[in-house]
Design an enzyme around this catalytic site. Structure first.
Site, PDB file in Angstrom:
ATOM      1  N   HIS A  83       0.830  -1.201   0.000  1.00 17.54           N
ATOM      2  CA  HIS A  83       0.000   0.000   0.000  1.00 17.54           C
ATOM      3  C   HIS A  83       0.869   1.258   0.000  1.00 17.54           C
ATOM      4  CE1 HIS A  83      -3.236   2.600   2.083  1.00 17.54           C
ATOM      5  NE2 HIS A  83      -3.393   2.646   0.772  1.00 17.54           N
ATOM      6  N   ASP A 115       7.319   7.256 -20.794  1.00 15.41           N
ATOM      7  CA  ASP A 115       7.699   7.324 -22.200  1.00 15.41           C
ATOM      8  C   ASP A 115       9.200   7.085 -22.325  1.00 15.41           C
ATOM      9  OD1 ASP A 115       9.020   9.776 -21.577  1.00 15.41           O
ATOM     10  OD2 ASP A 115       7.320  10.974 -22.262  1.00 15.41           O
ATOM     11  N   HIS A 129       5.490  19.241 -14.437  1.00 15.73           N
ATOM     12  CA  HIS A 129       6.429  18.201 -14.869  1.00 15.73           C
ATOM     13  C   HIS A 129       7.700  18.147 -14.020  1.00 15.73           C
ATOM     14  CE1 HIS A 129       8.146  15.229 -17.485  1.00 15.73           C
ATOM     15  NE2 HIS A 129       9.181  16.002 -17.772  1.00 15.73           N
ATOM     16  N   TYR A 157       5.244  13.848 -22.439  1.00 13.68           N
ATOM     17  CA  TYR A 157       4.675  13.763 -21.083  1.00 13.68           C
ATOM     18  C   TYR A 157       3.814  12.528 -20.860  1.00 13.68           C
ATOM     19  CZ  TYR A 157       6.212  18.586 -21.252  1.00 13.68           C
ATOM     20  OH  TYR A 157       6.964  19.731 -21.418  1.00 13.68           O
ATOM     21  N   ALA A 158       4.002  11.479 -21.644  1.00 12.00           N
ATOM     22  CA  ALA A 158       3.244  10.236 -21.474  1.00 12.00           C
ATOM     23  C   ALA A 158       3.889   9.416 -20.365  1.00 12.00           C
ATOM     24  CB  ALA A 158       3.184   9.459 -22.779  1.00 12.00           C
ATOM     25  N   ASN A 159       3.656   9.865 -19.139  1.00  9.93           N
ATOM     26  CA  ASN A 159       4.212   9.238 -17.946  1.00  9.93           C
ATOM     27  C   ASN A 159       3.148   9.235 -16.865  1.00  9.93           C
ATOM     28  OD1 ASN A 159       7.086   9.419 -18.967  1.00  9.93           O
ATOM     29  ND2 ASN A 159       6.595  11.594 -18.845  1.00  9.93           N
TER      30      ASN A 159
END
Length: 125
Positions: free
Chosen positions: A20, A28, A92, A114-116
């Site tokens: 947890h 990316d 970011h 920014y594909a994270n």
């Protein structure tokens, strides 16, 4: 060999070992990996593997309490792929700082800016 689920041995072990509030990042190809954070390098070529299939494979086996993305992420397909999770955003630069606490960063071949996402593990009860 497993019949279904994660076939990548290290990814399967990481997800199975998460507790947890532990975090794992699906990234990316360009997200820097902080010193001391494990990287699971999946990128083969530009776009392979893509972000969304890797995200789907991981989240199929992980209870996700929260997903965090950079405020700068504008790609609608990536955002749609995160629609089922409580979503928070960070600038970011703050996002990159937050990755320092991750158990691992899973680097895809994704070339979308920014594909994270930082996935925070929840509990199934």
């Amino acid at each position: 060999m497993r019949d279904s689920g994660l076939w990548h041995p290290r990814l399967a072990a990481l997800v199975a070992g998460m507790g947890h509030t532990d975090t794992i990042v699906v990234a990316d190809a360009g997200l820097p990996v902080p010193p001391g954070v494990e990287v699971v390098q999946l990128a083969v070529t530009r776009g392979v593997p893509a972000f969304l299939p890797v995200l789907a494979a991981i989240t199929a086996e992980l209870v996700v309490e929260e997903a965090t993305v950079a405020e700068e992420l504008t790609d609608e397909a990536i955002r749609a792929g995160l629609a089922g999770y409580p979503l928070s955003t960070l600038p970011h630069e703050e996002f990159k700082v937050a990755t320092r606490r991750a158990r691992a960063i899973v680097r895809t071949g994704e070339a979308t800016p920014y594909a994270n996402v930082i996935l925070r593990a929840g509990v199934p009860f």
